[in-house]
Enzyme design. Structure first.
Site, PDB file in Angstrom:
ATOM      1  N   SER A  33       0.813  -1.100   0.116  1.00 32.64           N
ATOM      2  CA  SER A  33      -0.046  -0.112   0.111  1.00 32.64           C
ATOM      3  C   SER A  33       0.840   1.328  -0.068  1.00 32.64           C
ATOM      4  O   SER A  33       1.933   1.150   0.665  1.00 32.64           O
ATOM      5  CB  SER A  33      -1.103   0.066   1.118  1.00 32.64           C
ATOM      6  N   TYR A  50      -2.203  -0.802  10.112  1.00 38.24           N
ATOM      7  CA  TYR A  50      -2.124  -1.150   8.668  1.00 38.24           C
ATOM      8  C   TYR A  50      -0.938  -0.800   7.964  1.00 38.24           C
ATOM      9  O   TYR A  50      -0.450  -1.689   7.220  1.00 38.24           O
ATOM     10  CB  TYR A  50      -3.473  -0.289   8.123  1.00 38.24           C
TER      11      TYR A  50
END
Length: 250
Positions: free
Chosen positions: A142, A155
């Protein structure tokens, strides 16, 4: 791009968004696609879309945090098609919260869903690819692994771990002709954005050099390329697909 006819690809998290778009792209390239997701109805929708485009596909229900599910996923793929050539380990989940406010369960969820799941997937995919004479794996990281995003520390840590894990795996299995890379999407218009007000989308797009939010297909094309012979000399790489957003951050 060369045809992927005769090749077999697993795509996890393929019930919607980036996973679905990538499964369809593999099918269009000629690969037989194993669509993996938790939701049978949505997974079967992806299968039908691949078949509607004259591709070949089947659905397997699996929870990527469960080793037994992933072992069964690869076993069923090889038993059905005789080989495994490509894998896009895309399934994951993101929750928000400041680090000191997270519970231990919240932290464990992030690591399990986004990092441990990738390790488990490769644990079973790699031996199958060794038997097939090689292959290519792409793992989803990401933009959040590269930037400090408030509220997404767990995350981001998990996704940064995906990059490090993939690079180590690339080094370990290059002699087996298995290439392993990551893709790091930026803002992509998936179901999560569906309820966002237009002015919010415009504001996000204005901060991206290419002046738009990404499409799932933008990521799909990058993943299929990384698996193709066109990327035959690419391994251990993190391909950022974010419209240039991280490139201009100071």
């Amino acid at each position: 791009m060369a045809s992927m006819a005769g090749k077999v690809a697993i795509v996890t998290g393929a019930s919607s968004g980036i996973g679905r778009a990538t499964a369809i792209a593999f099918g269009r390239a000629g690969a037989t696609v194993v669509v993996v997701a938790r939701r049978p109805d949505k997974g079967e929708e992806t299968v039908q879309q691949i078949k509607a485009a004259q591709g070949k596909a089947m659905f397997i229900q699996a929870d990527v945090t469960q080793a037994s599910d992933l072992e069964a996923m690869v076993k069923q793929t090889v038993e059905t098609y005789g080989r495994l050539d490509y894998a896009f380990n895309n399934a994951g989940s993101g929750t928000s919260g400041k680090l000191a406010d997270l519970s231990e369960a919240d932290w464990d969820f992030e690591i399990n869903a986004n990092l441990k799941s990738v390790w488990l997937s490769m644990k079973y995919e790699i031996p199958a690819m060794q038997q097939s004479g090689g292959g290519a794996i792409v793992n989803t990281s990401s933009q959040g692994a590269l930037l400090g995003v408030a509220g997404y520390g767990a995350y981001g840590a998990a996704k940064a771990g995906v990059i490090a894990l993939s690079r180590a795996a690339a080094a370990e299995y290059s002699s087996d002709r298995i290439r392993i890379n990551t893709v790091s999407p930026g803002a992509v218009k998936t179901d999560l954005w569906a309820a966002a007000p237009p002015e919010m989308l415009d504001q996000v797009a204005a901060g991206i050099p290419l002046q738009r939010i990404g499409r799932p297909e933008d990521i799909a094309e990058a993943v299929v390329w990384l698996c193709s012979e066109g990327a035959g000399f690419v391994t251990g790489h993190n391909l950022v697909v974010d419209g240039g957003f991280t490139a201009v951050q100071k």
